[in-house]
Design a protein around this motif. Sequence first.
Motif, mmCIF file in Angstrom:
data_model
loop_
_atom_site.group_PDB
_atom_site.id
_atom_site.type_symbol
_atom_site.label_atom_id
_atom_site.label_comp_id
_atom_site.label_asym_id
_atom_site.label_seq_id
_atom_site.Cartn_x
_atom_site.Cartn_y
_atom_site.Cartn_z
ATOM 1 N N LYS A 22 8.481 -2.043 -12.742
ATOM 2 C CA LYS A 22 8.674 -2.143 -11.608
ATOM 3 C C LYS A 22 9.175 -3.584 -10.787
ATOM 4 N N ALA A 23 8.624 -4.551 -11.355
ATOM 5 C CA ALA A 23 8.516 -5.930 -10.869
ATOM 6 C C ALA A 23 10.164 -6.279 -11.216
ATOM 7 N N ARG A 24 10.614 -5.892 -12.465
ATOM 8 C CA ARG A 24 11.893 -6.206 -13.028
ATOM 9 C C ARG A 24 13.155 -5.429 -12.209
ATOM 10 N N SER A 25 12.758 -4.293 -11.632
ATOM 11 C CA SER A 25 13.623 -3.500 -10.893
ATOM 12 C C SER A 25 13.985 -3.635 -9.362
ATOM 13 N N LYS A 26 13.027 -4.380 -8.757
ATOM 14 C CA LYS A 26 13.051 -4.690 -7.290
ATOM 15 C C LYS A 26 12.576 -6.037 -7.266
ATOM 16 N N HIS A 27 12.772 -6.603 -5.905
ATOM 17 C CA HIS A 27 12.190 -7.740 -5.362
ATOM 18 C C HIS A 27 10.957 -7.357 -4.496
ATOM 19 N N TYR A 28 9.753 -8.173 -4.849
ATOM 20 C CA TYR A 28 8.714 -8.053 -4.185
ATOM 21 C C TYR A 28 8.350 -9.371 -3.895
ATOM 22 N N ASP A 29 7.866 -9.635 -2.544
ATOM 23 C CA ASP A 29 7.236 -10.800 -1.993
ATOM 24 C C ASP A 29 6.070 -11.385 -2.598
ATOM 25 N N LEU A 30 5.387 -10.353 -3.304
ATOM 26 C CA LEU A 30 3.961 -10.892 -3.890
ATOM 27 C C LEU A 30 3.637 -9.757 -4.902
ATOM 28 N N ILE A 31 3.150 -10.124 -6.087
ATOM 29 C CA ILE A 31 2.680 -9.193 -7.050
ATOM 30 C C ILE A 31 1.203 -9.655 -7.452
ATOM 31 N N LEU A 32 0.389 -8.564 -7.194
ATOM 32 C CA LEU A 32 -1.073 -8.832 -7.519
ATOM 33 C C LEU A 32 -1.353 -7.999 -8.493
ATOM 34 N N LEU A 33 -2.186 -8.465 -9.456
ATOM 35 C CA LEU A 33 -2.396 -7.691 -10.766
ATOM 36 C C LEU A 33 -3.799 -8.136 -11.428
ATOM 37 N N ASP A 34 -4.330 -7.080 -11.882
ATOM 38 C CA ASP A 34 -5.482 -7.233 -12.625
ATOM 39 C C ASP A 34 -5.292 -7.739 -13.843
ATOM 40 N N ILE A 35 -6.259 -8.602 -14.517
ATOM 41 C CA ILE A 35 -6.195 -9.221 -15.758
ATOM 42 C C ILE A 35 -6.437 -8.413 -16.790
ATOM 43 N N MET B 131 7.493 -0.565 9.223
ATOM 44 C CA MET B 131 7.411 -1.885 10.067
ATOM 45 C C MET B 131 8.858 -2.812 9.489
ATOM 46 N N ALA B 132 9.903 -3.165 10.267
ATOM 47 C CA ALA B 132 10.908 -4.020 9.848
ATOM 48 C C ALA B 132 10.204 -5.287 9.800
ATOM 49 N N GLY B 133 11.069 -5.668 8.648
ATOM 50 C CA GLY B 133 10.650 -7.270 8.238
ATOM 51 C C GLY B 133 9.336 -7.360 7.445
ATOM 52 N N SER B 134 8.666 -6.478 7.277
ATOM 53 C CA SER B 134 7.340 -6.537 6.549
ATOM 54 C C SER B 134 7.544 -6.893 5.209
ATOM 55 N N LYS B 135 6.663 -7.732 4.489
ATOM 56 C CA LYS B 135 6.413 -8.088 3.249
ATOM 57 C C LYS B 135 6.028 -6.922 2.466
ATOM 58 N N THR B 136 6.646 -6.798 1.261
ATOM 59 C CA THR B 136 6.447 -6.135 0.204
ATOM 60 C C THR B 136 5.332 -6.452 -0.946
ATOM 61 N N ILE B 137 4.488 -5.714 -1.289
ATOM 62 C CA ILE B 137 3.489 -6.204 -2.360
ATOM 63 C C ILE B 137 3.411 -5.033 -3.419
ATOM 64 N N LEU B 138 3.508 -5.689 -4.682
ATOM 65 C CA LEU B 138 3.488 -4.768 -5.622
ATOM 66 C C LEU B 138 1.886 -4.993 -6.276
ATOM 67 N N ARG C 76 -2.946 -2.430 6.881
ATOM 68 C CA ARG C 76 -3.239 -2.659 8.217
ATOM 69 C C ARG C 76 -2.760 -3.927 8.801
ATOM 70 N N GLU C 77 -2.534 -5.033 7.753
ATOM 71 C CA GLU C 77 -2.148 -6.255 8.216
ATOM 72 C C GLU C 77 -0.461 -6.322 8.036
ATOM 73 N N GLY C 78 -0.113 -5.066 7.983
ATOM 74 C CA GLY C 78 1.394 -4.961 8.230
ATOM 75 C C GLY C 78 2.241 -4.893 6.834
ATOM 76 N N TYR C 79 1.707 -5.169 5.474
ATOM 77 C CA TYR C 79 2.538 -5.201 4.260
ATOM 78 C C TYR C 79 2.683 -3.745 4.027
ATOM 79 N N GLN C 80 3.835 -3.670 3.161
ATOM 80 C CA GLN C 80 4.126 -2.296 2.489
ATOM 81 C C GLN C 80 3.511 -2.794 0.949
ATOM 82 N N VAL C 81 2.845 -1.565 0.551
ATOM 83 C CA VAL C 81 2.169 -1.789 -0.864
ATOM 84 C C VAL C 81 2.754 -0.858 -1.756
#
Length: 79
Positions: free
Chosen positions: A43-56, A1-8, A26-31
């Motif tokens: 990974k976070a240092r090597s590429k731009h992500y629009d959002l990073i979700l992480l477990d504590i 999907m063009a223009g989709s946001k990428t989440i790590l 399903r909501e259109g994000y690339q994960v």
Amino acid sequence: MAGSKTILFIEDDKPIAEMYARVLEREGYQVEFAYNGIDGLAKARSKHYDLILLDIMMPEKTGIESTEGAAWRGWQRHP
């Protein structure tokens, strides 16, 4: 999907990560995944992500330790 946001998604429990990823996709994000804090930080240092979700609570490097390692890049932590 063009223009989709990428989440790590950094989560050591693969079934949980995959379950959430299906919903986000399903909501259109690339994960993309990392299954521990060390790989996630790399990974976070090597590429731009629009959002990073992480477990504590993760092996090798906790989510909190990972965010501290990312602070040099100017990211904002949102608990």
